[in-house]
Design an enzyme around this catalytic site. Structure first.
Site, PDB file in Angstrom:
ATOM      1  CG  ASP A 168      45.602 -46.614  19.060  1.00  0.00           C
ATOM      2  OD1 ASP A 168      46.050 -47.476  18.373  1.00  0.00           O
ATOM      3  OD2 ASP A 168      45.421 -46.935  20.344  1.00  0.00           O
ATOM      4  CG  ASP A 169      42.346 -48.357  17.113  1.00  0.00           C
ATOM      5  OD1 ASP A 169      42.639 -49.138  15.909  1.00  0.00           O
ATOM      6  OD2 ASP A 169      43.224 -48.633  18.031  1.00  0.00           O
ATOM      7  CG  HIS A 228      50.568 -51.521  20.132  1.00  0.00           C
ATOM      8  ND1 HIS A 228      51.079 -51.492  18.750  1.00  0.00           N
ATOM      9  CD2 HIS A 228      49.505 -51.017  20.268  1.00  0.00           C
ATOM     10  CE1 HIS A 228      50.172 -50.950  18.150  1.00  0.00           C
ATOM     11  NE2 HIS A 228      49.143 -50.619  18.821  1.00  0.00           N
ATOM     12  CG  HIS A 282      50.159 -46.018  17.368  1.00  0.00           C
ATOM     13  ND1 HIS A 282      50.506 -46.055  18.500  1.00  0.00           N
ATOM     14  CD2 HIS A 282      49.221 -46.898  17.142  1.00  0.00           C
ATOM     15  CE1 HIS A 282      49.919 -47.136  19.146  1.00  0.00           C
ATOM     16  NE2 HIS A 282      49.152 -47.626  18.255  1.00  0.00           N
ATOM     17  CD  GLU A 293      47.140 -49.670  24.261  1.00  0.00           C
ATOM     18  OE1 GLU A 293      47.314 -50.907  23.965  1.00  0.00           O
ATOM     19  OE2 GLU A 293      45.860 -48.994  23.901  1.00  0.00           O
TER      20      GLU A 293
HETATM   21  N1  ADE Z   1      44.837 -52.870  17.781  1.00  0.00           N
HETATM   22  C1  ADE Z   1      44.151 -51.704  17.669  1.00  0.00           C
HETATM   23  N2  ADE Z   1      44.258 -50.822  18.487  1.00  0.00           N
HETATM   24  C2  ADE Z   1      45.058 -51.238  19.492  1.00  0.00           C
HETATM   25  C3  ADE Z   1      45.636 -50.683  20.645  1.00  0.00           C
HETATM   26  N3  ADE Z   1      45.397 -49.593  21.045  1.00  0.00           N
HETATM   27  N4  ADE Z   1      46.206 -51.701  21.432  1.00  0.00           N
HETATM   28  C4  ADE Z   1      46.547 -52.710  20.975  1.00  0.00           C
HETATM   29  N5  ADE Z   1      46.329 -53.200  20.118  1.00  0.00           N
HETATM   30  C5  ADE Z   1      45.355 -52.738  19.164  1.00  0.00           C
HETATM   31 ZN    ZN Z   2      47.695 -49.239  18.557  1.00  0.00          ZN
END
Ligand code: ADE
Ligand code: ZN
Length: 324
Positions: A275-276, A194, A14, A197
């Site tokens: 994730d990011d 996703h 992810h 969340e």
């Molecule tokens: N795009 C990038 N990161 C995300 C996240 N955590 N949830 C949904 N979309 C995303």
């Molecule tokens: Zn994500």
């Protein structure tokens, strides 16, 4: 324990490639492409990374992606992430990309995927890191736009392994994208989404029953629904949980309160990803380290998390055996 985590062979499932854009590279690309940034320095960018929910992050994340214009930009972005993978002992990674973030700005689909793919091919040859690419539809945009994106992508189908669904979850339920996921399945693409969340357990049910996903990205809200927990455990549907992301986006207030260990103890197939990472303060190794410390995970837990990710990967059995 720190050494064991550092050298644990990892699989990441992810990771948004646009979310691996570090402020230093953002500035370098802005200069190379003559793009104006609303920040004076790298420090100012980092200081702006204070989020209170998913949307407050997405606003900054989409703005940051505006520096990505050429094939070489997408190559450099992806290569920088692969170097982090090497440092973190990641042996296989499954990467999301958001083509609509770029095509909406006039960047051709070919520019995006060719740059990412070239770096992934170099990564396998030079670093020994295998990868899969997952095309994500932006759920805040229309179902029609998602279908057009899928059709645009078909000439590159050899480079794309699966489809996914990301961006603003609340108000954009999986059912909105049932038709495009059906079409993707008919074209031979497995799916992930996703769900859960920030959104309710019902969105996870929809992702499973309507989009027929093989994995749930995040999924931490499943805990509110005992029937859903039983199903996820029974069917061993993998969850790609991103602990540092959940803290940065205020899904949980503190890492000590994260439900990852409770999900594991309930028998779910839990994995850890970043994730990011450029926005949330850590790549996958740091997610393992911080979560282990906060939730007092032992070596068995960490090995289980790593093994679950191998089992949940889009890899053939022989490749999984090599990673186990
Ligand atoms: N795009 C990038 N990161 C995300 C996240 N955590 N949830 C949904 N979309 C995303
Ligand atoms: Zn994500």
């Amino acid at each position: 324990m720190q050494d064991a985590i550092a050298t644990l062979p990892k699989v990441e499932l992810h990771l948004h490639i646009e979310g691996s854009l570090e402020p230093e590279l953002m500035f370098a690309l802005a200069e190379r492409n003559d793009v104006d940034l609303p920040y004076a320095s790298v420090e100012e960018v980092r200081a702006a990374y204070q989020f209170h929910d998913l949307q407050s992050f997405l606003d900054i994340y989409y703005a940051g992606a505006c520096v990505l214009l050429t094939e070489q930009d997408f190559y450099d972005l992806t290569w920088a992430y692969l170097e982090r993978c090497r440092d973190d002992h990641v042996r296989h990674t499954e990467i999301f990309f958001d083509p609509q973030t770029h095509t909406e700005r006039g960047v051709p689909f070919a520019t995006v995927i060719d740059g990412i793919h070239r770096a992934l091919a170099d990564g396998e040859r030079e670093l020994g890191i295998t990868s899969r690419l997952i095309l994500c539809f932006l759920r805040h945009l229309s179902a029609e736009a998602a279908m057009e994106t899928l059709e645009t992508a078909l000439p590159w189908r050899e480079h794309i392994h699966a489809v996914g669904l990301d961006s603003a979850e609340l108000g954009n339920p999986p059912e909105k994208f049932q038709a495009v996921f059906e079409r993707a399945r008919a074209e031979g693409f497995p799916a992930v989404a996703h769900a859960g969340e920030e959104g309710p357990p019902d969105y996870i049910w929809q992702a499973l029953d309507l989009l027929k996903v093989a994995r749930i990205d995040h999924g931490v809200q499943a805990e509110q629904d005992p029937d859903l927990m039983q199903r996820l455990a029974r069917e061993q549907i993998p969850l790609t949980v991103c602990p540092l992301s959940n803290i940065k986006l205020c899904v949980f207030e503190r890492l000590e309160q994260h439900n990852l260990k409770r999900l594991m103890d309930a028998g779910l197939c839990v994995t850890i990803s970043s994730d990011d990472p450029a926005y949330f303060g850590g790549y996958v190794g740091e997610n393992f380290r911080a979560t282990a410390a906060a939730l007092q995970l032992d070596l068995d837990d960490l090995e289980k998390l790593a093994r679950n990710a191998v089992d949940a990967a889009f890899l053939e059995a022989s490749a999984k055996q090599r990673l186990h």
